[in-house]
Scaffold this motif. Structure first.
Motif, PDB file in Angstrom:
ATOM      1  N   ILE A   8     -32.271 -22.355 -43.143  1.00  0.00           N
ATOM      2  CA  ILE A   8     -32.268 -23.791 -42.846  1.00  0.00           C
ATOM      3  C   ILE A   8     -31.435 -24.497 -43.897  1.00  0.00           C
ATOM      4  O   ILE A   8     -31.713 -24.419 -45.087  1.00  0.00           O
ATOM      5  N   GLN A   9     -30.388 -25.134 -43.466  1.00  0.00           N
ATOM      6  CA  GLN A   9     -29.506 -25.860 -44.373  1.00  0.00           C
ATOM      7  C   GLN A   9     -30.116 -27.224 -44.701  1.00  0.00           C
ATOM      8  O   GLN A   9     -30.454 -27.999 -43.801  1.00  0.00           O
ATOM      9  N   GLU A  10     -30.293 -27.484 -45.992  1.00  0.00           N
ATOM     10  CA  GLU A  10     -30.763 -28.804 -46.409  1.00  0.00           C
ATOM     11  C   GLU A  10     -29.632 -29.812 -46.246  1.00  0.00           C
ATOM     12  O   GLU A  10     -28.495 -29.541 -46.625  1.00  0.00           O
ATOM     13  N   PRO A  11     -29.927 -30.979 -45.676  1.00  0.00           N
ATOM     14  CA  PRO A  11     -28.872 -31.974 -45.520  1.00  0.00           C
ATOM     15  C   PRO A  11     -28.376 -32.481 -46.865  1.00  0.00           C
ATOM     16  O   PRO A  11     -29.156 -32.617 -47.813  1.00  0.00           O
ATOM     17  N   GLU A  12     -27.083 -32.715 -46.954  1.00  0.00           N
ATOM     18  CA  GLU A  12     -26.525 -33.287 -48.167  1.00  0.00           C
ATOM     19  C   GLU A  12     -27.043 -34.711 -48.341  1.00  0.00           C
ATOM     20  O   GLU A  12     -27.146 -35.470 -47.372  1.00  0.00           O
ATOM     21  N   PRO A  13     -27.404 -35.105 -49.568  1.00  0.00           N
ATOM     22  CA  PRO A  13     -27.853 -36.485 -49.766  1.00  0.00           C
ATOM     23  C   PRO A  13     -26.732 -37.463 -49.434  1.00  0.00           C
ATOM     24  O   PRO A  13     -25.574 -37.250 -49.787  1.00  0.00           O
ATOM     25  N   SER A  14     -27.098 -38.514 -48.731  1.00  0.00           N
ATOM     26  CA  SER A  14     -26.090 -39.492 -48.325  1.00  0.00           C
ATOM     27  C   SER A  14     -25.723 -40.396 -49.488  1.00  0.00           C
ATOM     28  O   SER A  14     -26.500 -40.581 -50.429  1.00  0.00           O
TER      29      SER A  14
END
Length: 277
Positions: A8-14
């Motif tokens: 599961i790829q963690e989303p990059e912080p916006s």
């Protein structure tokens, strides 16, 4: 049969959203403490060479206390108790100690003070605290200074000024530098795009960077020149001088929105020299 768990790829912080909105004292303090803790490493890498380890620089223009003597003649600093507010890695305090003063370097950011320890704080006392509630007894210091520390980031600057007055001895001097208020009308860009007025100089709405949930992660508060002067008086000080450093020919660096291009045309820094009344 493949029985491995899926990756599961963690989303990059916006990236934070930049906006103008109200921001009170507690929100500003919380946001800026977090911002400086997260960004202290990058800040010291990017600007550490310019600031030096034991140099007192007032501003991106490069005005040096050894030349300006805004705190008074260098020879008079010996044996003086000096409070530096928003000290970062305590570069200014280290210079003061070399002149024979007894400096205390105060900062809101724990990580910035860790950099002060990394560079060396044998001659400087380090204190982690908020400038709106200084943890010192009345009349503890002869002088106080702040090079772009605390005052641009607080919602109630008069509270800071009154606290500084409280901890100063009678006749004590407080010198602080901030972004020149006129800069708020221009985009914060070092190139030609930063030379056209983009907003009202009289709009005091804070600049806020906020996360996806609307929580502030960085806050700066705008005051006009008149506001700053009134704040100084309301804080119990007498304004002795207002210094607007000109951009020197030797300084070819860019620092955020500061650059030789803009510095030769519009002021970037205002330094208020005040004495306890």
């Amino acid at each position: 049969m493949n029985t491995r768990e899926p990756i599961i790829q963690e989303p990059e912080p916006s990236e934070p959203e930049a906006t103008r909105r109200a921001a009170g004292g507690s929100e500003s303090s919380r946001a800026n403490r977090g911002w400086w803790d997260r960004n202290a490493d990058d800040y010291q890498v990017e600007h550490g060479t310019f600031l030096g380890d034991d140099r007192f620089v007032w501003c991106p223009e490069g005005l040096d206390e050894i030349e300006a003597e805004l705190l008074g003649p260098m020879e008079d600093l010996k044996d003086k108790d000096v409070l530096e507010i928003g000290a970062g890695a305590a570069q200014c305090s280290r210079w003061l100690a070399a002149q024979g003063a007894r400096p205390v370097a105060l900062d809101l950011s724990h990580r910035q003070l860790q950099h002060a320890l990394r560079i060396g704080a044998d001659t400087v006392r380090l204190v982690e605290a908020d400038a709106t509630a200084l943890p010192f007894a009345d009349g503890s210091f002869d002088l106080a200074c702040s090079a772009y520390g605390a005052l641009p980031f607080v919602a109630e600057p008069v509270t800071v000024l009154r606290e500084v007055r409280r901890v100063l001895r009678p006749g004590g001097r407080f010198v602080f530098s901030v972004t020149h208020p006129v800069r708020w009308a221009f985009p914060d860009e070092p190139g030609p795009e930063g030379l056209s007025v983009a907003s009202s100089y009289f709009d005091r709405t804070p600049y806020v960077e906020q996360d996806d949930d609307g929580n502030a992660v960085y806050v700066e508060h705008h005051r006009t020149v008149g506001d700053r002067v009134r704040d100084v008086v309301a804080g119990g000080f007498r304004l002795v001088d207002l210094v607007e450093p000109e951009w020197p020919a030797w300084n070819t660096q860019e620092w955020g929105g500061w650059s030789p291009l803009r510095g030769n045309l519009i002021p970037g820094t205002a330094i208020f020299v005040c004495e306890r009344s």
